[in-house]
Design a protein around this motif. Sequence first.
Motif, short mmCIF file in Angstrom:
data_model
loop_
_atom_site.label_atom_id
_atom_site.label_comp_id
_atom_site.label_asym_id
_atom_site.label_seq_id
_atom_site.Cartn_x
_atom_site.Cartn_y
_atom_site.Cartn_z
N ASP A 33 0.61 -1.36 -0.27
CA ASP A 33 0.04 0.03 0.30
C ASP A 33 0.69 0.99 0.28
OD1 ASP A 33 -3.10 0.61 -0.03
OD2 ASP A 33 -2.06 1.91 1.94
N SER A 34 2.26 1.03 0.92
CA SER A 34 3.07 2.57 0.96
C SER A 34 3.99 2.12 -0.71
CB SER A 34 4.13 1.85 2.13
OG SER A 34 2.82 2.52 3.24
N TRP A 35 4.52 1.12 -0.95
CA TRP A 35 5.05 1.04 -2.35
C TRP A 35 4.60 2.11 -3.33
CZ3 TRP A 35 5.08 -1.49 -6.80
CH2 TRP A 35 5.94 -1.53 -7.55
N GLN A 36 3.05 1.62 -3.17
CA GLN A 36 2.57 2.36 -4.78
C GLN A 36 2.79 3.72 -5.03
OE1 GLN A 36 -1.69 2.11 -4.86
NE2 GLN A 36 -2.21 1.08 -2.73
N ILE A 37 3.07 4.39 -3.87
CA ILE A 37 2.89 5.91 -3.27
C ILE A 37 3.92 6.51 -4.71
CG2 ILE A 37 2.96 8.07 -2.66
CD1 ILE A 37 0.03 6.16 -1.71
N GLN A 38 4.42 5.58 -4.53
CA GLN A 38 6.36 6.50 -4.85
C GLN A 38 6.31 6.09 -6.46
OE1 GLN A 38 8.54 4.68 -5.96
NE2 GLN A 38 7.62 3.07 -6.03
N THR A 39 4.90 5.42 -6.97
CA THR A 39 5.63 5.37 -8.34
C THR A 39 4.86 6.06 -9.54
OG1 THR A 39 3.62 3.72 -8.51
CG2 THR A 39 5.27 2.64 -7.64
#
Length: 211
Positions: free
Chosen positions: A57-63
């Motif tokens: 859920d957090s990783w997707q933000i930076q994409t």
Amino acid sequence: MLDEGLDADGFRERTGVSRETLARYETWRSMLEERNAVMNLVGRSTLPDFWHRHALDSWQIQTHAPEADHWLDLGAGAGFPGFAIAFALMERGGEGSVTLVESVQKKASFLRDVADATKAPAIVKPVRAESLDPHSRYQVVTARALTSLTRLIEYAKPFVDNGAICLFPKGARYGEELTEARKSWTFNLDVIPSLTSPDAAILRIEDVTRV
């Protein structure tokens, strides 16, 4: 594609992170589990689903802002999504950093400990969001489970005025939050579907003006 029941190997396969980055996530998870036993960082029932509920859920933000290297995470709490962003910056190389704003001193201490243990490019500011220097420059402002969208936009506006965009992950009631926020603000909006819930979204917000 949703990934309930995701484990560490599944997370790496899903995201393509390096083994070194996965080890940093493992360190973060282990420290969170240990510290959460004595203080309230995240809901204890969510820890068994760390890799889906928190990491992915957090990783997707930076994409959604892959070119950005200066981030501001408001109400950083246990480090979601700030550390996931910081780890991504480490994978890319360069001089990027994430500023983690957390006014609760015990949580700020946890954030410093994780940053030290993982060598993440994270700057911890143990202050309230409204006390930040409005002239500071960031490329992206984010926040996860901090407050209402109306209040988040108020916190973020000085940095948006300086050129930042907002990437705010929101849950199933994001439509209601948008309706309420538009009573106080006008802004450009892109609603991005979340990888972790069919009802959730990431709200990309730019060009904020008070009504």
